[in-house]
Design a protein around this motif. Structure first.
Motif, PDB file in Angstrom:
ATOM      1  N   GLU A 122       0.837  -1.205   0.000  1.00 21.28           N
ATOM      2  CA  GLU A 122       0.000   0.000   0.000  1.00 21.28           C
ATOM      3  C   GLU A 122       0.866   1.247   0.000  1.00 21.28           C
ATOM      4  O   GLU A 122       0.534   2.247  -0.629  1.00 21.28           O
ATOM      5  CB  GLU A 122      -0.934   0.006   1.204  1.00 21.28           C
ATOM      6  CG  GLU A 122      -2.090  -0.975   1.081  1.00 21.28           C
ATOM      7  CD  GLU A 122      -2.934  -1.040   2.346  1.00 21.28           C
ATOM      8  OE1 GLU A 122      -2.571  -0.434   3.383  1.00 21.28           O
ATOM      9  OE2 GLU A 122      -3.965  -1.730   2.294  1.00 21.28           O
ATOM     10  N   GLY A 123       1.994   1.202   0.699  1.00 22.61           N
ATOM     11  CA  GLY A 123       2.928   2.329   0.731  1.00 22.61           C
ATOM     12  C   GLY A 123       3.504   2.645  -0.640  1.00 22.61           C
ATOM     13  O   GLY A 123       3.876   3.777  -0.917  1.00 22.61           O
ATOM     14  N   PHE A 124       3.584   1.640  -1.511  1.00 21.04           N
ATOM     15  CA  PHE A 124       4.049   1.836  -2.892  1.00 21.04           C
ATOM     16  C   PHE A 124       2.916   2.251  -3.821  1.00 21.04           C
ATOM     17  O   PHE A 124       3.135   2.479  -5.005  1.00 21.04           O
ATOM     18  CB  PHE A 124       4.672   0.548  -3.446  1.00 21.04           C
ATOM     19  CG  PHE A 124       5.983   0.185  -2.826  1.00 21.04           C
ATOM     20  CD1 PHE A 124       7.061   1.055  -2.827  1.00 21.04           C
ATOM     21  CD2 PHE A 124       6.152  -1.058  -2.238  1.00 21.04           C
ATOM     22  CE1 PHE A 124       8.267   0.704  -2.260  1.00 21.04           C
ATOM     23  CE2 PHE A 124       7.356  -1.417  -1.665  1.00 21.04           C
ATOM     24  CZ  PHE A 124       8.418  -0.533  -1.678  1.00 21.04           C
ATOM     25  N   GLY A 125       1.688   2.315  -3.307  1.00 22.70           N
ATOM     26  CA  GLY A 125       0.538   2.647  -4.142  1.00 22.70           C
ATOM     27  C   GLY A 125       0.007   1.452  -4.918  1.00 22.70           C
ATOM     28  O   GLY A 125      -0.718   1.619  -5.901  1.00 22.70           O
ATOM     29  N   ALA A 126       0.320   0.260  -4.475  1.00 27.07           N
ATOM     30  CA  ALA A 126      -0.119  -0.952  -5.182  1.00 27.07           C
ATOM     31  C   ALA A 126      -1.571  -1.277  -4.872  1.00 27.07           C
ATOM     32  O   ALA A 126      -2.100  -0.918  -3.818  1.00 27.07           O
ATOM     33  CB  ALA A 126       0.759  -2.127  -4.783  1.00 27.07           C
TER      34      ALA A 126
END
Length: 68
Positions: free
Chosen positions: A29-33
């Motif tokens: 989620e931190g990578f925007g996945a």
């Protein structure tokens, strides 16, 4: 007795698995996945008396594309 199950050990494995997956989801989620694909999980016992469990979990974070 053959093929018995150690309930305490089994519960520890389930908890470790859940925590590893939660951590992987948090990082993705931190990578925007939007999803994680190709998930691989491995378990290993550590320590002189095998008193620790190490769970490693890996996968590829992906961003889904809309085709509309």
């Amino acid at each position: 007795m053959f093929g018995g199950r150690a309930q305490g050990y089994e519960n520890e494995l389930l908890e470790a698995r859940s925590k590893a997956l939660e951590e992987m989801e948090f990082r993705a989620e931190g990578f925007g996945a939007d999803a994680i694909v190709g998930v691989k999980m491995d378990y290993e016992t550590l320590g002189s008396d095998n008193g620790m469990i190490m769970v490693t979990c890996s996968g590829t974070a992906v961003k889904l594309k809309s085709f509309t």
